[in-house]
Motif scaffolding. Structure first.
Motif, PDB file in Angstrom:
ATOM      1  N   ILE A   1     -82.793 -17.211  -3.733  1.00  0.00           N
ATOM      2  CA  ILE A   1     -81.138 -16.459  -3.552  1.00  0.00           C
ATOM      3  C   ILE A   1     -81.319 -15.500  -2.670  1.00  0.00           C
ATOM      4  O   ILE A   1     -80.414 -15.325  -1.616  1.00  0.00           O
ATOM      5  N   ALA A   2     -82.408 -14.596  -2.478  1.00  0.00           N
ATOM      6  CA  ALA A   2     -82.254 -13.747  -1.340  1.00  0.00           C
ATOM      7  C   ALA A   2     -82.202 -14.323   0.152  1.00  0.00           C
ATOM      8  O   ALA A   2     -81.596 -13.949   0.964  1.00  0.00           O
ATOM      9  N   ALA A   3     -83.110 -15.395   0.060  1.00  0.00           N
ATOM     10  CA  ALA A   3     -83.141 -16.138   1.536  1.00  0.00           C
ATOM     11  C   ALA A   3     -81.510 -16.832   1.786  1.00  0.00           C
ATOM     12  O   ALA A   3     -81.188 -16.887   2.984  1.00  0.00           O
ATOM     13  N   ALA A   4     -80.849 -16.943   0.848  1.00  0.00           N
ATOM     14  CA  ALA A   4     -79.506 -17.495   1.316  1.00  0.00           C
ATOM     15  C   ALA A   4     -78.463 -16.231   1.540  1.00  0.00           C
ATOM     16  O   ALA A   4     -77.361 -16.719   1.812  1.00  0.00           O
ATOM     17  N   VAL A   5     -78.746 -14.914   1.462  1.00  0.00           N
ATOM     18  CA  VAL A   5     -78.093 -13.999   1.800  1.00  0.00           C
ATOM     19  C   VAL A   5     -77.217 -14.221   3.068  1.00  0.00           C
ATOM     20  O   VAL A   5     -75.873 -14.000   3.353  1.00  0.00           O
ATOM     21  N   PRO A   6     -78.168 -14.497   4.121  1.00  0.00           N
ATOM     22  CA  PRO A   6     -77.525 -14.578   5.577  1.00  0.00           C
ATOM     23  C   PRO A   6     -76.307 -15.525   5.593  1.00  0.00           C
ATOM     24  O   PRO A   6     -75.287 -15.786   6.188  1.00  0.00           O
ATOM     25  N   ALA A   7     -76.499 -16.760   5.052  1.00  0.00           N
ATOM     26  CA  ALA A   7     -75.746 -17.860   4.954  1.00  0.00           C
ATOM     27  C   ALA A   7     -74.453 -17.536   4.273  1.00  0.00           C
ATOM     28  O   ALA A   7     -73.311 -17.832   4.700  1.00  0.00           O
ATOM     29  N   LEU A   8     -74.642 -16.745   3.137  1.00  0.00           N
ATOM     30  CA  LEU A   8     -73.383 -16.546   2.357  1.00  0.00           C
ATOM     31  C   LEU A   8     -72.700 -15.639   3.024  1.00  0.00           C
ATOM     32  O   LEU A   8     -71.561 -15.530   2.907  1.00  0.00           O
ATOM     33  N   ARG A   9     -73.336 -14.528   3.610  1.00  0.00           N
ATOM     34  CA  ARG A   9     -72.602 -13.565   4.781  1.00  0.00           C
ATOM     35  C   ARG A   9     -71.590 -14.140   5.841  1.00  0.00           C
ATOM     36  O   ARG A   9     -70.694 -13.838   5.949  1.00  0.00           O
ATOM     37  N   LEU A  10     -72.402 -14.973   6.180  1.00  0.00           N
ATOM     38  CA  LEU A  10     -71.732 -16.085   7.365  1.00  0.00           C
ATOM     39  C   LEU A  10     -70.433 -16.769   6.706  1.00  0.00           C
ATOM     40  O   LEU A  10     -69.248 -16.648   7.095  1.00  0.00           O
ATOM     41  N   LEU A  11     -70.680 -17.240   5.506  1.00  0.00           N
ATOM     42  CA  LEU A  11     -69.474 -18.151   5.038  1.00  0.00           C
ATOM     43  C   LEU A  11     -68.501 -16.961   4.577  1.00  0.00           C
ATOM     44  O   LEU A  11     -67.265 -17.229   4.651  1.00  0.00           O
ATOM     45  N   ASP A  12     -68.822 -15.888   4.132  1.00  0.00           N
ATOM     46  CA  ASP A  12     -67.816 -14.680   3.789  1.00  0.00           C
ATOM     47  C   ASP A  12     -67.122 -14.108   5.057  1.00  0.00           C
ATOM     48  O   ASP A  12     -65.771 -14.432   5.029  1.00  0.00           O
ATOM     49  N   ASP A  13     -67.711 -14.303   6.287  1.00  0.00           N
ATOM     50  CA  ASP A  13     -66.860 -13.985   7.657  1.00  0.00           C
ATOM     51  C   ASP A  13     -66.190 -15.057   7.890  1.00  0.00           C
ATOM     52  O   ASP A  13     -64.905 -14.577   8.176  1.00  0.00           O
ATOM     53  N   VAL A  14     -66.568 -16.223   7.666  1.00  0.00           N
ATOM     54  CA  VAL A  14     -65.766 -17.486   7.875  1.00  0.00           C
ATOM     55  C   VAL A  14     -64.364 -17.481   7.200  1.00  0.00           C
ATOM     56  O   VAL A  14     -63.282 -17.639   7.500  1.00  0.00           O
ATOM     57  N   ILE A  15     -64.686 -17.067   5.980  1.00  0.00           N
ATOM     58  CA  ILE A  15     -63.341 -16.990   4.922  1.00  0.00           C
ATOM     59  C   ILE A  15     -62.438 -16.094   5.191  1.00  0.00           C
ATOM     60  O   ILE A  15     -61.207 -16.037   5.553  1.00  0.00           O
ATOM     61  N   SER A  16     -63.129 -14.735   5.578  1.00  0.00           N
ATOM     62  CA  SER A  16     -62.358 -13.660   5.891  1.00  0.00           C
ATOM     63  C   SER A  16     -61.487 -13.812   7.126  1.00  0.00           C
ATOM     64  O   SER A  16     -60.181 -13.253   7.316  1.00  0.00           O
ATOM     65  N   GLN A  17     -61.922 -14.749   8.214  1.00  0.00           N
ATOM     66  CA  GLN A  17     -61.203 -14.786   9.450  1.00  0.00           C
ATOM     67  C   GLN A  17     -60.171 -15.937   9.294  1.00  0.00           C
ATOM     68  O   GLN A  17     -59.525 -16.232  10.143  1.00  0.00           O
ATOM     69  N   ALA A  18     -60.054 -16.661   8.248  1.00  0.00           N
ATOM     70  CA  ALA A  18     -59.181 -17.947   8.044  1.00  0.00           C
ATOM     71  C   ALA A  18     -57.548 -17.461   7.943  1.00  0.00           C
ATOM     72  O   ALA A  18     -57.573 -16.516   7.387  1.00  0.00           O
TER      73      ALA A  18
END
Length: 150
Positions: A133-150
């Motif tokens: 789960i901790a290793a997935a944090v960078p990918a989850l943050r990137l997904l959050d950024d993509v969603i925020s910019q949509a």
């Protein structure tokens, strides 16, 4: 590595399963979050924390509510001492909404409580799953950024 060879190297992703897992996780976490204020109010405070002062129209658009609804919400948050209004330096006729010190403290306290709660849940998982789960944090943050910019 070309885009095509990268695509070929990726396993078949079950985006539906990923979406369902994220939806279920977030729903569970949100249901267990204490409700001192509404989800829209919480999200508005987070928007102000991350994006700085905003006009009511921008906040309404970000929260997908009407401007009159956001005006009522801001009035309530202002009475609670969590936000204040200041004149927009770019347009003297307009007002910007910003977090007060009490608003920053409220958001920080809620985030701390939330992090503690998530940590308690994670501690019930096997250590190798916690690491995953901790290793997935960078990918989850990137997904959050993509969603925020949509």
């Amino acid at each position: 590595m070309s885009a095509n060879s990268l695509d070929a190297a990726l396993p078949d992703l079950d985006t539906e399963a990923v979406a369902e897992a994220l939806y279920s996780l977030l729903s569970n976490l949100l249901r267990r979050q204490p409700r001192e204020i509404s989800m829209t109010a919480t999200s508005t405070l987070a928007t102000l924390r991350h994006g700085g002062p905003r006009r009511i129209t921008a906040l309404a658009a970000a929260q997908k509510v009407t401007q009159p609804s956001m005006t009522v919400l801001i009035g309530s948050l202002e009475r609670d001492g969590l936000v204040s209004r200041k004149q927009d330096p770019d347009d003297g006729r307009a007002m910007l909404i910003e977090l007060t010190e009490q608003g920053y403290e409220f958001v920080a306290r809620r985030r701390g409580e939330y992090a503690q709660r998530v940590g308690e849940y994670m501690s019930k998982l096997p250590p190798e799953r916690q690491v995953e789960i901790a290793a997935a944090v960078p990918a989850l943050r990137l997904l959050d950024d993509v969603i925020s910019q949509a």
